[in-house]
Structure formats: C-alpha cells, structure tokens
Motif scaffolding. Structure first.
Motif, PDB file in Angstrom:
ATOM      1  N   THR A  12       0.696  -1.133  -0.159  1.00 49.45           N
ATOM      2  CA  THR A  12      -0.043   0.030   0.019  1.00 49.45           C
ATOM      3  C   THR A  12       0.901   1.162  -0.074  1.00 49.45           C
ATOM      4  N   PRO A  48      -2.463  10.433  11.319  1.00 46.05           N
ATOM      5  CA  PRO A  48      -2.160   9.613  12.511  1.00 46.05           C
ATOM      6  C   PRO A  48      -2.417   8.245  12.506  1.00 46.05           C
ATOM      7  N   GLY A  49      -3.949   8.275  12.260  1.00 47.54           N
ATOM      8  CA  GLY A  49      -4.632   6.939  12.045  1.00 47.54           C
ATOM      9  C   GLY A  49      -3.928   5.896  11.236  1.00 47.54           C
ATOM     10  N   THR A  50      -3.909   6.509   9.957  1.00 51.15           N
ATOM     11  CA  THR A  50      -3.115   5.585   8.901  1.00 51.15           C
ATOM     12  C   THR A  50      -1.814   5.001   9.217  1.00 51.15           C
ATOM     13  N   TYR A  52      -0.159   4.866  12.311  1.00 53.07           N
ATOM     14  CA  TYR A  52      -0.058   3.674  13.241  1.00 53.07           C
ATOM     15  C   TYR A  52      -0.786   2.663  12.997  1.00 53.07           C
ATOM     16  N   ARG A  53      -1.902   2.532  12.065  1.00 49.61           N
ATOM     17  CA  ARG A  53      -2.514   1.255  11.827  1.00 49.61           C
ATOM     18  C   ARG A  53      -1.418   0.488  10.869  1.00 49.61           C
ATOM     19  N   GLN A  57       0.504  -2.825  11.522  1.00 47.41           N
ATOM     20  CA  GLN A  57       0.357  -4.127  10.658  1.00 47.41           C
ATOM     21  C   GLN A  57       1.705  -4.581  10.228  1.00 47.41           C
ATOM     22  N   GLN A  61       3.851  -8.132  10.728  1.00 49.15           N
ATOM     23  CA  GLN A  61       4.265  -8.939   9.561  1.00 49.15           C
ATOM     24  C   GLN A  61       5.895  -8.891   9.773  1.00 49.15           C
ATOM     25  N   ARG A  81       8.737   6.606  21.056  1.00 47.52           N
ATOM     26  CA  ARG A  81       9.158   5.210  20.516  1.00 47.52           C
ATOM     27  C   ARG A  81       9.706   5.342  19.163  1.00 47.52           C
TER      28      ARG A  81
ATOM     29  N   TYR B  22     -11.282   4.268  18.615  1.00 48.55           N
ATOM     30  CA  TYR B  22     -10.488   2.983  18.245  1.00 48.55           C
ATOM     31  C   TYR B  22     -10.688   1.902  19.302  1.00 48.55           C
ATOM     32  N   PHE B  26      -5.907  -1.311  20.634  1.00 47.87           N
ATOM     33  CA  PHE B  26      -5.418  -0.499  19.913  1.00 47.87           C
ATOM     34  C   PHE B  26      -5.003   1.121  20.493  1.00 47.87           C
ATOM     35  N   GLU B  29      -2.421   0.678  22.873  1.00 46.91           N
ATOM     36  CA  GLU B  29      -0.914   0.648  22.418  1.00 46.91           C
ATOM     37  C   GLU B  29      -0.235   1.906  21.720  1.00 46.91           C
ATOM     38  N   TYR B  30      -1.394   2.472  21.048  1.00 47.36           N
ATOM     39  CA  TYR B  30      -0.584   3.689  20.283  1.00 47.36           C
ATOM     40  C   TYR B  30      -1.600   4.983  20.606  1.00 47.36           C
ATOM     41  N   MET B  34      -0.305   8.648  19.296  1.00 47.65           N
ATOM     42  CA  MET B  34      -1.226   9.263  17.972  1.00 47.65           C
ATOM     43  C   MET B  34      -1.295  10.811  18.796  1.00 47.65           C
ATOM     44  N   ASP B  64      -9.818  10.744   9.187  1.00 49.50           N
ATOM     45  CA  ASP B  64      -8.502   9.587   9.026  1.00 49.50           C
ATOM     46  C   ASP B  64      -9.024   8.787  10.324  1.00 49.50           C
ATOM     47  N   ASN B  68     -10.020   4.788   9.978  1.00 46.70           N
ATOM     48  CA  ASN B  68      -9.208   3.924  10.430  1.00 46.70           C
ATOM     49  C   ASN B  68      -9.743   3.128  11.677  1.00 46.70           C
ATOM     50  N   GLY B  71     -11.784   0.546  10.327  1.00 41.62           N
ATOM     51  CA  GLY B  71     -10.770  -0.674   9.588  1.00 41.62           C
ATOM     52  C   GLY B  71     -10.235  -1.407  10.777  1.00 41.62           C
ATOM     53  N   GLU B  72      -9.954  -0.744  11.979  1.00 42.13           N
ATOM     54  CA  GLU B  72      -9.364  -1.424  13.111  1.00 42.13           C
ATOM     55  C   GLU B  72     -10.233  -2.237  13.699  1.00 42.13           C
ATOM     56  N   THR B  75     -10.916  -5.224  11.710  1.00 38.96           N
ATOM     57  CA  THR B  75      -9.667  -6.279  11.725  1.00 38.96           C
ATOM     58  C   THR B  75      -9.779  -7.239  12.806  1.00 38.96           C
ATOM     59  N   LYS B  79     -10.208 -11.036  13.175  1.00 41.33           N
ATOM     60  CA  LYS B  79      -9.289 -12.173  13.818  1.00 41.33           C
ATOM     61  C   LYS B  79     -10.226 -12.857  15.053  1.00 41.33           C
ATOM     62  N   LEU B 247      -5.634  -7.296   5.934  1.00 40.19           N
ATOM     63  CA  LEU B 247      -6.090  -6.160   6.300  1.00 40.19           C
ATOM     64  C   LEU B 247      -6.254  -5.250   5.213  1.00 40.19           C
ATOM     65  N   ASP B 248      -7.412  -4.088   5.466  1.00 39.16           N
ATOM     66  CA  ASP B 248      -7.684  -3.160   4.384  1.00 39.16           C
ATOM     67  C   ASP B 248      -8.118  -3.822   3.041  1.00 39.16           C
ATOM     68  N   ALA B 250      -6.172  -5.693   1.490  1.00 39.97           N
ATOM     69  CA  ALA B 250      -4.935  -5.860   0.520  1.00 39.97           C
ATOM     70  C   ALA B 250      -4.409  -7.350   0.497  1.00 39.97           C
ATOM     71  N   PRO B 252      -1.745  -9.837   0.974  1.00 40.78           N
ATOM     72  CA  PRO B 252      -0.633 -10.125   1.939  1.00 40.78           C
ATOM     73  C   PRO B 252       0.742  -9.679   1.199  1.00 40.78           C
TER      74      PRO B 252
END
Lengths: 116, 261
Positions: A12, A48-50, A52-53, A57, A61, A81, B22, B26, B29-30, B34, B64, B68, B71-72, B75, B79, B247-248, B250, B252
């Motif tokens: 992407t 920011p959302g895009t 950190y997502r 990901q 991976q 971080r 969110y 998530f 964690e972030y 953010m 955004d 997202n 999307g999260e 996701t 799972k 994800l999204d 897309a 892999p």
C-alpha cells in the motif's frame, strides 16, 4: 535475489512510504511523517490513524521493529518510541522498488513518461 | 506542548477524545503516540498556516480517525470471528425486530385496517386523531413502511457484508441474507393475499390496504435484486473467500525469499 516474482504483491502507498522513511534510519512517528513530507511534499500525506495502523500491521508482519524509547532532542523532552526497518522489511522494500522500476521501464518504453 | 495556540490545544484535546473510537487495545498501544503526533502536527500547522491550517488538519484527522477506527474494528472482528458471530447474531436479531415491525404494519394495513375502515367514522376535523388518521390512512403508511424496510435491508446487508469480510463463515451469512430478503417478500405477499382472502373487501370498494402494501412489497423485491447483485459483485471480486482477506482488503505482503520457498 530481491527481484519481485509474479507472486509478489504491491505494497500500500502508506506502507511503502513508511518503509522508505525508515530506510534511512530509526525514526519515531512524527519523524516518519516529516520524512514522508520531505519525500513527497503535499502529494502524499497520511494521518496519524493511517500511520499507526500501518505501523501495527508492519510490526505484526515483521517488516519493522520497535527500537528503544528515547527523547528527540530536536523536539522536546518527551520520550518517543522509535521504529526501525528489519531485514525482511528491507527485502520487501527492495522487491517493491524493483517492481515499480520495472513498471517505469515499461511506461518509458511506451513513451508514457515523456523521456523515452 | 510548547508554543501552541488555544485552538491547537483545543483540537489536540478533541483529538484525544476522538481516539476513543478505536478499539481499546489499539488505543492503549498507540493512543498516546497518536495524541503526541497530532499535537506535533497541529503545532506545525499553526506555525505554517495559523488557524486555517489547524482547522484543516483537524478535519482531516476526523476523517482519518473515522476511516481507520472502522478498519481496526473490522480487523479485530476478522481475527475474533467467534465474537463477531455473536455481534452479527445480535444484528440479525435486531433486523428481525425491524422485520416484525414491517410485517406488522403491512398486516395491519392490508388486513385489519380494511374492515375497520368499513365502519370507521372520520374523526372531527382539526383534531390530532384526524391528523393521525390521515397519515396512516394515506401515503404515510407507504412511506413509513418503506423507511422501515430500507433501514431493515440496509442493516442486514451491512451485517452480511461485515460477516463476509470478517468471519470464516461468509457464505452462510450470504445465504442467510438472501433467504431473509426473499422470505420477507414472500411473507409480505402471502400476508396481503391472506388478508384479501379472509376479509374480502365490500363490493364497489377499492382495496386501500393492498395498494398501501404494494409499494413496500415492490421495494422488497427491488432490494432482493440489489442484494443478489451485491453478492454477485463480491463473488467476482473473490471477497467471499476468507483466504483472500487481509488488512484493508490488501493482498498479503510476501517477500521474494518467501515466495521462492
């Protein structure tokens, strides 16, 4: 050999730009966005959302890894971080760039780039 | 947050609230990173373009976040398909409530209202009862039925679509959706015909219940066709196979070395 095969899949745009930004060294989120801005100007921006997502990901991976938490002296005293590219991330980036390069060669061969 | 304007500080605070869209994990964690990143970006925007820059950044951040966070959540649903199954069952139950309400209106309109209408005395002019009578005895019933049907079909279609994208049981949900819509149409038609059979209309009198029910019935048929088209499109795109989902949406990531092995 890092040349893409027929099974390779495009990354992407966000992932590609983040990998590129991290190719130069460890960076925190804000520094990644600054680097992307430096690469592309206003042509490509992510929120920011895009960011950190995509980071989440890519961590899952194994394309990037977390580095230590530390303050960025250029900004403030807050600890941030940092993220760094892994070997797999670098191979993936090289494969993607080779794929894009092959596409550009085709485009040039067809006179689509204006410099064929 | 050094050198920030009140607007930038306000937007940063509002963005921290937005982060609650969110999933909790998530956000834990972030979320802090953010929020820190947005504060940095708003400071930059403030220095470059002032108020306009901060507002533009905030509007982009809202979109955004919406994109997202959805999307999260998807996701996570993908799972943890067991929890997703429960959620979708809840949605389906909700859809069932809507179906019940829709059918109730149709049955009420086509069966019970007609004999009632035959001996019904119009309420006095200008009263609330007369206004309500005019609404339910006129096009209001069709409009209301259509709205309920539209909400119902949309809700279920979304649930099925979420099921197709987030669980390992996409085809079961897809088939359930078809059966649901087709069943709705069949029940509506059956209800209308049953009503006309059990309570025949007086000679020389038109059938208002039937006409009121015809429009929602046709809409039901249209939604069935549209739903089939949606399924067909998903099937062509290969989105009904869980193995193709990532994800999204897309494909892999695969490195050359992985592909070669």
């Amino acid at each position: 050999m890092d040349a893409p095969t027929e099974n390779s899949a495009p990354l992407t745009p966000a992932v590609l730009h983040i990998l590129l930004a991290l190719a130069a060294g460890e960076r925190h989120g804000y520094a990644i966005m600054q680097q992307i801005r430096q690469f592309t100007g206003v042509l490509f921006t992510i929120g920011p959302g895009t960011l950190y997502r995509s980071i989440k990901q890519m961590l899952e991976q194994g394309l990037i890894a977390e580095a230590e938490m530390r303050a960025d002296p250029a900004l403030d005293d807050e600890r941030r971080r940092y993220y760094k590219l892994t070997g797999k991330g670098e191979r993936t980036l090289r494969a993607e760039l080779a794929r894009l390069d092959a596409l550009l060669r085709i485009a040039r061969a067809h006179g689509l780039m204006g410099d064929a | 947050m050094r050198g920030q304007s009140p607007l930038a500080r306000f937007c940063a605070a509002a963005y921290r609230v937005l982060l609650h869209l969110y999933p909790p994990r998530f956000r834990r964690e972030y979320g802090a990173e953010m929020a820190q990143l947005f504060a940095d970006l708003s400071r930059d925007a403030d220095q470059r373009n002032g108020t306009t820059g901060v507002l533009a950044l905030f509007v982009r951040a809202v979109f955004d976040t919406l994109q997202n966070s959805i999307g999260e959540w998807l996701t996570i649903m993908r799972k943890h398909w067991g929890k997703t199954l429960l959620t979708l069952t809840g949605l389906a139950a909700l859809g069932g409530v809507w179906l019940f309400m829709f059918l109730w209106m149709i049955v009420y309109s086509s069966i019970f209202l007609v004999p009632w209408d035959a001996t019904f005395t119009r309420p006095p002019e200008g009263t609330l009862a007369q206004l309500a009578n005019d609404f339910f005895d006129g096009p209001g019933m069709s409009i209301l039925s259509f709205v309920v049907l539209a909400v119902n079909a949309t809700l279920f279609a979304r649930a099925v679509r979420a099921g197709a994208e987030t669980t390992t049981l996409p085809w079961k949900f897809a088939i359930a959706g078809v059966v649901f819509v087709a069943g709705s149409f069949a029940l509506v038609t059956l209800g209308i015909q049953l009503g006309a059979f059990v309570w025949p209309f007086p000679v020389g009198r038109s059938d208002p219940g039937f006409h009121r029910s015809l429009f929602p019935g046709l809409m039901c048929l249209v939604s069935f066709v549209l739903y089939l088209k949606l399924l067909s499109r998903f099937a062509r795109q290969g989105r009904l196979s869980h193995d193709n989902l990532t994800l999204d949406g897309a494909i892999p990531y695969k490195t050359t070395s992985e592909n070669g092995r």
